[in-house]
Design a protein around this motif. Sequence first.
Motif, PDB file in Angstrom:
ATOM      1  N   PRO A  15     -33.683  35.561 -10.058  1.00 25.34           N
ATOM      2  CA  PRO A  15     -34.843  35.613  -9.160  1.00 25.34           C
ATOM      3  C   PRO A  15     -35.808  34.447  -9.371  1.00 25.34           C
ATOM      4  O   PRO A  15     -36.384  33.930  -8.414  1.00 25.34           O
ATOM      5  CB  PRO A  15     -35.510  36.943  -9.523  1.00 25.34           C
ATOM      6  CG  PRO A  15     -34.441  37.752 -10.139  1.00 25.34           C
ATOM      7  CD  PRO A  15     -33.562  36.770 -10.863  1.00 25.34           C
ATOM      8  N   GLU A  85     -27.990  38.736  -2.706  1.00 21.36           N
ATOM      9  CA  GLU A  85     -29.342  39.125  -3.114  1.00 21.36           C
ATOM     10  C   GLU A  85     -29.579  40.617  -2.869  1.00 21.36           C
ATOM     11  O   GLU A  85     -30.215  41.301  -3.682  1.00 21.36           O
ATOM     12  CB  GLU A  85     -30.367  38.279  -2.363  1.00 21.36           C
ATOM     13  CG  GLU A  85     -30.352  36.815  -2.793  1.00 21.36           C
ATOM     14  CD  GLU A  85     -31.070  35.906  -1.821  1.00 21.36           C
ATOM     15  OE1 GLU A  85     -31.651  36.428  -0.836  1.00 21.36           O
ATOM     16  OE2 GLU A  85     -31.079  34.681  -2.040  1.00 21.36           O
ATOM     17  N   LEU A  86     -29.070  41.137  -1.759  1.00 22.09           N
ATOM     18  CA  LEU A  86     -29.221  42.557  -1.462  1.00 22.09           C
ATOM     19  C   LEU A  86     -28.427  43.403  -2.459  1.00 22.09           C
ATOM     20  O   LEU A  86     -28.909  44.448  -2.930  1.00 22.09           O
ATOM     21  CB  LEU A  86     -28.753  42.842  -0.032  1.00 22.09           C
ATOM     22  CG  LEU A  86     -29.022  44.259   0.495  1.00 22.09           C
ATOM     23  CD1 LEU A  86     -30.500  44.575   0.459  1.00 22.09           C
ATOM     24  CD2 LEU A  86     -28.476  44.404   1.916  1.00 22.09           C
ATOM     25  N   ALA A  89     -30.440  43.603  -5.649  1.00 19.87           N
ATOM     26  CA  ALA A  89     -31.549  44.558  -5.573  1.00 19.87           C
ATOM     27  C   ALA A  89     -31.058  45.997  -5.697  1.00 19.87           C
ATOM     28  O   ALA A  89     -31.651  46.817  -6.407  1.00 19.87           O
ATOM     29  CB  ALA A  89     -32.302  44.359  -4.256  1.00 19.87           C
ATOM     30  N   ALA A 247     -35.955  44.390  -8.141  1.00 21.51           N
ATOM     31  CA  ALA A 247     -35.271  44.919  -6.961  1.00 21.51           C
ATOM     32  C   ALA A 247     -36.110  44.728  -5.706  1.00 21.51           C
ATOM     33  O   ALA A 247     -35.597  44.337  -4.647  1.00 21.51           O
ATOM     34  CB  ALA A 247     -34.951  46.401  -7.164  1.00 21.51           C
ATOM     35  N   VAL A 248     -37.413  44.966  -5.814  1.00 21.11           N
ATOM     36  CA  VAL A 248     -38.298  44.800  -4.658  1.00 21.11           C
ATOM     37  C   VAL A 248     -38.343  43.337  -4.223  1.00 21.11           C
ATOM     38  O   VAL A 248     -38.234  43.019  -3.025  1.00 21.11           O
ATOM     39  CB  VAL A 248     -39.715  45.309  -4.989  1.00 21.11           C
ATOM     40  CG1 VAL A 248     -40.701  44.923  -3.886  1.00 21.11           C
ATOM     41  CG2 VAL A 248     -39.705  46.817  -5.178  1.00 21.11           C
ATOM     42  N   GLU A 249     -38.482  42.428  -5.197  1.00 22.44           N
ATOM     43  CA  GLU A 249     -38.555  40.997  -4.875  1.00 22.44           C
ATOM     44  C   GLU A 249     -37.278  40.506  -4.191  1.00 22.44           C
ATOM     45  O   GLU A 249     -37.313  39.867  -3.127  1.00 22.44           O
ATOM     46  CB  GLU A 249     -38.803  40.187  -6.149  1.00 22.44           C
ATOM     47  CG  GLU A 249     -40.219  40.256  -6.675  1.00 22.44           C
ATOM     48  CD  GLU A 249     -41.160  39.348  -5.915  1.00 22.44           C
ATOM     49  OE1 GLU A 249     -40.699  38.591  -5.043  1.00 22.44           O
ATOM     50  OE2 GLU A 249     -42.372  39.405  -6.172  1.00 22.44           O
ATOM     51  N   MET A 250     -36.141  40.799  -4.797  1.00 23.91           N
ATOM     52  CA  MET A 250     -34.875  40.305  -4.263  1.00 23.91           C
ATOM     53  C   MET A 250     -34.494  41.016  -2.968  1.00 23.91           C
ATOM     54  O   MET A 250     -33.931  40.407  -2.057  1.00 23.91           O
ATOM     55  CB  MET A 250     -33.767  40.467  -5.307  1.00 23.91           C
ATOM     56  CG  MET A 250     -33.948  39.601  -6.541  1.00 23.91           C
ATOM     57  SD  MET A 250     -33.944  37.824  -6.204  1.00 23.91           S
ATOM     58  CE  MET A 250     -32.197  37.536  -5.963  1.00 23.91           C
ATOM     59  N   GLY A 251     -34.799  42.315  -2.887  1.00 21.65           N
ATOM     60  CA  GLY A 251     -34.497  43.043  -1.663  1.00 21.65           C
ATOM     61  C   GLY A 251     -35.302  42.523  -0.477  1.00 21.65           C
ATOM     62  O   GLY A 251     -34.768  42.368   0.628  1.00 21.65           O
ATOM     63  N   TRP A 252     -36.581  42.246  -0.690  1.00 16.74           N
ATOM     64  CA  TRP A 252     -37.427  41.719   0.373  1.00 16.74           C
ATOM     65  C   TRP A 252     -36.917  40.355   0.829  1.00 16.74           C
ATOM     66  O   TRP A 252     -36.845  40.073   2.019  1.00 16.74           O
ATOM     67  CB  TRP A 252     -38.858  41.593  -0.106  1.00 16.74           C
ATOM     68  CG  TRP A 252     -39.768  40.902   0.885  1.00 16.74           C
ATOM     69  CD1 TRP A 252     -40.384  41.465   1.960  1.00 16.74           C
ATOM     70  CD2 TRP A 252     -40.107  39.517   0.894  1.00 16.74           C
ATOM     71  NE1 TRP A 252     -41.108  40.521   2.640  1.00 16.74           N
ATOM     72  CE2 TRP A 252     -40.961  39.317   2.021  1.00 16.74           C
ATOM     73  CE3 TRP A 252     -39.809  38.431   0.065  1.00 16.74           C
ATOM     74  CZ2 TRP A 252     -41.494  38.073   2.317  1.00 16.74           C
ATOM     75  CZ3 TRP A 252     -40.332  37.194   0.373  1.00 16.74           C
ATOM     76  CH2 TRP A 252     -41.157  37.017   1.495  1.00 16.74           C
TER      77      TRP A 252
END
Length: 258
Positions: A15, A85-86, A89, A247-252
């Motif tokens: 990340p 990336e998803l 996350a 998870a929030v950073e990469m998911g976004w």
Amino acid sequence: MGALSGLGGGVFIVPGLVILAHIPMHIAVGASLISVVATSAGASVAFVRDGWTNLRVAIILECATVTGAVAGAYMAGLISPPVLELLFALMMLQSAWFAIKSQGEVFLPQSDALCSRLRLGGKMPDADGAMRPYGVVNLPGGAALMVVAGLMSGLLGIGAGAVKVTAMDYLMKLPLKVSSATSNFMIGVTAGAGALVFLSRGDVAASIAAPVALGVTAGALIGGRVLPRVNTDALRKLFVVILVLIAVEMGWRAWSRI
């Protein structure tokens, strides 16, 4: 942080390189795999010396993770960065969920039949310095999850310590600190197997991988000395918070690009 949690540092490096340094995902994954090998080497020395690492468990489970890592590294060249990336996350959220469900430090009085035959039980240093025995169970379940860990390692450029710690702590009932130390020992071999595939493809940039590896080695040496003094409950909470934030950073980021 990678040495303390058993995650290997890849969950921070990928990340960081992708979000902060704007480096392409595949290059970040290659650099991360090299640095995870350095993290493992830096942290494992102290853990093995002081009796925290269960070498028998590590060696048996590594057969499964290396198989998955090589397969994942080949697949990484075929999957688009947003999908990677998803996946990253989702894996972090899954590991956080298992960590939340775990109820404190567990010391099984004895291993199950298969683990007893393989002599996988061990001893860990107690607060007063005495060696406290513990049992191990559910080797098949742990090995199956280790294949997934290896697959994620090769795909995402991490040691997959999150899945490894989850497998050993939640499924195989190893004490959390033993799981973290054993994971640190294993991640170097897993990441090294995937790194060879990335090197053969030319996806490792030495100008990025070298300074990252130097930094994580220094941090891993410090983490290896600190882990025996860390409270287990605090370590578990730290583990969950880190996983959810990443998870929030990469998911976004992935969602915004799909």
